[in-house]
Each structure stands twice: as C-alpha cells, then as structure tokens.
Design a protein around this motif. Structure first.
Motif, mmCIF file in Angstrom:
data_model
loop_
_atom_site.group_PDB
_atom_site.id
_atom_site.type_symbol
_atom_site.label_atom_id
_atom_site.label_comp_id
_atom_site.label_asym_id
_atom_site.label_seq_id
_atom_site.Cartn_x
_atom_site.Cartn_y
_atom_site.Cartn_z
ATOM 1 N N LYS A 228 58.408 43.617 -6.014
ATOM 2 C CA LYS A 228 58.974 44.082 -4.755
ATOM 3 C C LYS A 228 60.223 43.271 -4.412
ATOM 4 O O LYS A 228 60.276 42.064 -4.676
ATOM 5 C CB LYS A 228 57.940 43.931 -3.633
ATOM 6 N N PRO A 229 61.222 43.904 -3.858
ATOM 7 C CA PRO A 229 62.418 43.152 -3.456
ATOM 8 C C PRO A 229 62.090 42.183 -2.329
ATOM 9 O O PRO A 229 61.318 42.508 -1.414
ATOM 10 C CB PRO A 229 63.385 44.255 -2.995
ATOM 11 N N ILE A 230 62.664 40.989 -2.404
ATOM 12 C CA ILE A 230 62.433 39.982 -1.376
ATOM 13 C C ILE A 230 63.122 40.429 -0.092
ATOM 14 O O ILE A 230 64.295 40.798 -0.107
ATOM 15 C CB ILE A 230 62.989 38.620 -1.823
ATOM 16 N N PRO A 231 62.429 40.429 1.036
ATOM 17 C CA PRO A 231 63.075 40.831 2.289
ATOM 18 C C PRO A 231 64.162 39.844 2.686
ATOM 19 O O PRO A 231 64.156 38.680 2.268
ATOM 20 C CB PRO A 231 61.921 40.826 3.299
ATOM 21 N N TRP B 295 65.823 30.401 9.909
ATOM 22 C CA TRP B 295 64.724 30.209 10.848
ATOM 23 C C TRP B 295 63.425 30.856 10.371
ATOM 24 O O TRP B 295 62.398 30.742 11.037
ATOM 25 C CB TRP B 295 65.095 30.741 12.238
ATOM 26 N N ASN B 296 63.462 31.546 9.239
ATOM 27 C CA ASN B 296 62.252 32.144 8.665
ATOM 28 C C ASN B 296 61.668 31.304 7.526
ATOM 29 O O ASN B 296 60.642 31.673 6.960
ATOM 30 C CB ASN B 296 62.555 33.535 8.102
ATOM 31 N N LEU C 212 59.969 43.585 12.756
ATOM 32 C CA LEU C 212 60.077 42.773 11.556
ATOM 33 C C LEU C 212 59.505 41.390 11.836
ATOM 34 O O LEU C 212 59.775 40.796 12.885
ATOM 35 C CB LEU C 212 61.535 42.652 11.129
ATOM 36 N N GLN C 213 58.731 40.879 10.885
ATOM 37 C CA GLN C 213 58.148 39.562 11.123
ATOM 38 C C GLN C 213 59.205 38.462 11.146
ATOM 39 O O GLN C 213 58.947 37.368 11.671
ATOM 40 C CB GLN C 213 57.082 39.245 10.084
ATOM 41 N N THR C 214 60.399 38.740 10.631
ATOM 42 C CA THR C 214 61.467 37.739 10.685
ATOM 43 C C THR C 214 61.936 37.477 12.113
ATOM 44 O O THR C 214 62.605 36.469 12.367
ATOM 45 C CB THR C 214 62.665 38.200 9.831
ATOM 46 N N LEU D 288 54.960 33.124 3.562
ATOM 47 C CA LEU D 288 56.330 33.071 4.061
ATOM 48 C C LEU D 288 56.801 34.437 4.569
ATOM 49 O O LEU D 288 57.374 34.542 5.655
ATOM 50 C CB LEU D 288 57.260 32.567 2.957
ATOM 51 N N HIS D 289 56.562 35.481 3.794
ATOM 52 C CA HIS D 289 57.012 36.813 4.213
ATOM 53 C C HIS D 289 56.077 37.922 3.743
ATOM 54 O O HIS D 289 56.476 39.081 3.638
ATOM 55 C CB HIS D 289 58.432 37.086 3.698
ATOM 56 N N GLY D 290 54.823 37.573 3.457
ATOM 57 C CA GLY D 290 53.875 38.560 2.950
ATOM 58 C C GLY D 290 53.331 39.483 4.026
ATOM 59 O O GLY D 290 53.547 39.305 5.223
ATOM 60 N N GLU D 291 52.603 40.495 3.585
ATOM 61 C CA GLU D 291 51.988 41.458 4.496
ATOM 62 C C GLU D 291 50.825 40.817 5.246
ATOM 63 O O GLU D 291 50.193 39.875 4.765
ATOM 64 C CB GLU D 291 51.484 42.667 3.703
#
Length: 496
Positions: free
Chosen positions: A98-101, A106-107, A310-312, A407-410
């Motif tokens: 999957k492409p990295i978001p 700050w994330n 967005l979680q960011t 870090l940025h997972g579901e």
C-alpha cells in the motif's frame, strides 16, 4: 692381512671419503658424496597442434554437430522464456504494498507541551535549550511552548503577540533554541492563545484579536517557528479573519510544512467533528475520549473521529492547563494506562511536561532532573516509580516511531464494555498490534471477534503489570483476560 687389519683399512677408506669435497671427483671421473650428474633426454615427442581451420570447418558442418547446436540454442531460449514468464507470474501474483500516506513532522511522534516555561526550567527559554537532549531521548518530535508573549491579565490593550515576555527570555534565546532543536530533528510550536491568564482567552472579542493573531503568525513563521497553537479554537474559527489565517499555513514553501494547531474542550464528538471540518487546522485536540465515560462511549467517539477525518489531523491529549497533569486526571488509574491509550490511538499523542514520569499536581519539575541522582530512603521508592514510568513511556514512544501500524495504520474496534475497550492497529504487511485497556476495578475477559483473522496467541510488547502478563510472553487473544487497572499492547506477524 688378518681380519683386524682389514677392518681398520675399511674405516680409513670411509673417513677419506667423508673428507672429500662435495663437488670433487675421483680420478676415474665418478661422482662422490651425493653429487649426481643427470642427463635429460631430448624431447622427441610430437606436440599436438590441434585441427587446422579447414579441418574444423569440415567437422563443424557435419549433421551431428549442426543438430547439437540447434538443440542447445532452442534449450537456451526456452529456459530464458521460462524464467521471464516465471518472473512475470511472481510480480503479478505478489501482494502489492500500500502507498504510504502523506505524513508531516507532527505525525511522526509525540508532541510535548511546556505551558509554564519558568516552572519547567529556572532559566526560561535558555533552560529548555539545555534540556533538549533529555527530550530527544523521549523521541519527542515537537515542543509546544508557552504562551510566552506579553500581555496583562484581561487587558486587551496590553496584548503583544510578537514580543516575548522578558520573564521567559528574549527573541535571541528563542532563535538559539530553534536552531538547536532543528539540528536535533525537533520542531518548535508557539502557543499564541492571547489572554491565557484571564477569564476569557479571546477577551470576549475574538474578532478584534484575530487581526493581531494573523500578523503574529506571519511574524513568527518568518522567524523559523514551525507552527502556531491556539486554545478555544471554536471562538476564533468563527471570525471573518480565520480563512486568511488559515491561508498563511496553506502557502507551503520549502521542505517543511508549518502547522496550525488548535484545541477545544467541552464539545460532543459530533460538535468537535464539525469544528474540525470548519477550522481546517492541521492538528486538532478535542479532549476526547473522556476517561470518565464508559468504554462503549469512548470506543464510539474514537471511531467517529477516525471515520470522518484523516488521522494525520487527529491529536490526542488528556492533560494540560484545563485538566492538570495526566497522573492527576483520575488518581485511581495508573498513568501507564493513559500512556498506552494515547500512544496507540490513530493520530498524534500530545503530552504535558512531566507526564512522561507520572508527575502529579503537587510535584515540582525538579523531580525530572533529579531522577538520575541517588535518592535517600524516604524518596527511593517514589523515584524508582518515576523511573519505571519513564522507561515505559520511552518504550511506547520508540514503538510509535518505528512501527507503521501504530504510526499510520488502520484502526479497528474489536471489543468494548462499560469499563474496558480493545482495538486493532494494522498496516498492509507489517506487524499487527492489539491494544486492550481495563480501567475498571474488576478483572475482565474480552471475547474478541475474529473478523480480522486473528491468531490464537500474540506476544506481549508492553504491559502495565509484568507479573500477570510478562514481557514477550504469549497470551490467548480469543479469551483475553485483563486485570483491574491494567493495559497491554500485543503484537503478531502478518500471515499473508
């Protein structure tokens, strides 16, 4: 001649021979004492010179050799085509990553709020400069400082958002802090909440203050500050000047994007979601989930914010000026439990200074700097507890920064009850993580649904109670047992 005389003559002859030189010869021309003449016979064998060109061409043109060459050529191309086809099949059938978001600074890890600069360090901004190595060990990615601007309580006419209160230091001190922090990979955010000591943070007149805020944002960003933070976002976001303030941060020049951050308290999850959409801030702190509420409600709040945004842009903080230290939020709950929750939610954890060691409301920041020194008998137990909490914080911060699932997972909710909740964090083919938290006074057995093809067991990566759930031990997932006031972080590998 008798035998005795014959024996003496033989011995004399042998002695005479030993005295002869190695290269000497006898009168008769024979070699003595190991000197041997070797005659090398002349090489009379016929050397093989191979076939001539004409002979080779004649042999190569025979039917047998022609057929052999054709067979080898066909085999070569068949093998080459087979390898090419195999490579294509592997590429086509292999799971795509999957492409990295899109991520911003700050994330990438926790943010650290230092609301009272002088309490944190005796020498103000200079003192923070001296503590950067300590903060770097915590894997802190950014500092939210202040407010440090000039203003008298509840006197709008004294507000100067572009000047630093001399009590905290000078603009030169701030510039030095900026330079050193940037070299260590940390960013600096200024809290420009105007009337931070007064009754109303916007002097009950956010519209007039908004123009000053706009100028201050441009001023400090031009000085190299990485972001601006404001409290009570709802009031300022409703002013006519807010879109022009927001536009300042959308004009990104250079490799590092400046951040506009805001916080709000006392809103429902639906109200907070609407405000985030309207304000368009880069990072939004809501004070949710509220630890006083049931696990079912908390799970619902987290799910709503995660599903709609967005979680960011999601920040999670349960401490600060409005709530006090994290360890004093609800004293009956271990601070490690809150650490586990904040570090594993989908978004950015934001901590107040002292949260990393469980500093309580009546404790001074000197505790942070005295931890490495030896303690007397009266303080040894307390100091040991602070060090244990800090080690736990460091371990979670390290996992947050290097594990993609955290870090940025579901985010997937897998269990909730009045006093507990559990959720899953996963990303593509990376390690998966299960977070389980029980802040109740009774043990719980979590019957986790298996919609995500969970394995039978998972490994303990962080735990608030190492006696019942030792580190690196394997525990059952389907019937996960958790004691009172306990939290655990589990992991298991991607199975394909």
């Amino acid at each position: 001649m008798n035998k005795e005389e014959e024996m003496k003559e033989v011995e004399l002859n042998e002695m005479d021979q030993e005295k002869q030189p190695m290269t000497g010869e006898t009168p008769t021309g024979t070699e003595k004492n190991g000197c041997v003449k070797v005659k090398v016979p002349e090489d009379t064998d016929v050397k093989f010179t191979g076939l001539s060109k004409e002979e080779l061409m004649k042999v190569a043109g025979t039917a047998g050799w022609v057929r052999t060459r054709w067979i080898l050529l066909v085999l070569f191309w068949l093998g080459w085509a087979g390898m090419l086809a195999g490579a294509i099949v592997i590429i086509v059938q292999a799971p795509r990553c999957k492409p990295i978001p899109e991520m911003n600074w700050w994330n990438e890890g926790p943010l650290y709020q230092i609301s009272n600069v002088n309490e944190f360090s005796d020498s103000g901004l200079k003192g923070i400069d001296e503590k950067l190595d300590y903060l770097n060990q915590l894997k802190v990615k950014g500092l939210i400082l202040g407010p440090i601007h000039t203003v008298q309580e509840d006197h709008e006419s004294t507000l100067e958002l572009t000047s630093i209160n001399p009590e905290f230091g000078s603009e030169s001190d701030l510039q030095t802090l900026l330079d050193r922090a940037h070299r260590k990979g940390m960013s600096i955010v200024l809290n420009l909440t105007p009337n931070y000591k007064g009754i109303s943070v916007w002097f009950n007149n956010a519209a007039t203050v908004a123009e000053q805020l706009k100028k201050a944002c441009m001023y400090w960003l031009d000085k190299g500050v990485d972001g601006i933070f404001v409290s009570d976002l709802k009031k300022i976001a409703n002013t006519e000047a807010w879109p022009s303030i927001q536009a300042i941060f959308n004009k990104t020049e250079g490799p590092k994007k400046p951040a506009l951050m805001g916080s709000v308290t006392g809103l429902s999850v639906d109200e907070a979601s609407l405000l985030l959409n309207r304000s368009g801030v880069n990072l939004f702190l809501t004070g949710l989930p509220d630890p006083r509420e049931t696990g079912i409600k908390q799970a619902n709040e987290i799910q709503k914010l995660y599903s709609n945004h967005l979680q960011t842009s999601l920040g999670w903080s349960l401490s600060g000026q409005g709530w006090g230290p994290l360890a004093s939020r609800t004293p009956s709950v271990p601070v490690r439990l809150y650490h586990t929750l904040l570090f594993t939610l989908p978004g950015t954890p934001v901590f107040s200074a002292g949260d990393e060691v469980g500093l309580k409301k009546d404790e001074k920041f000197e505790v942070l700097w005295d931890l490495e020194s030896q303690a007397d008998g009266a303080n040894a137990t307390e100091k040991e507890e602070h060090l244990s909490v800090r080690d736990f914080f460091k371990a979670l911060s390290d996992l947050k920064g290097k594990e993609r699932a955290l870090l940025h997972g579901e985010y997937v909710s897998i269990y909730s009850s009045p006093s507990s909740l559990a959720f899953l964090r996963l990303w593509d083919q990376s390690e998966r993580f299960i977070v389980a938290i029980n802040w109740g006074n009774e043990s719980v057995t979590m019957t986790v649904s298996n919609d995500q093809d969970l394995p039978a067991e998972a490994r303990v990566r962080a735990t608030t109670n190492a006696e019942s759930l030792p580190m690196d031990s394997m525990v059952s997932i389907q019937k996960l047992q958790l004691g009172p006031k306990q939290a655990v972080l589990l992991s298991y590998p991607f199975a394909g």
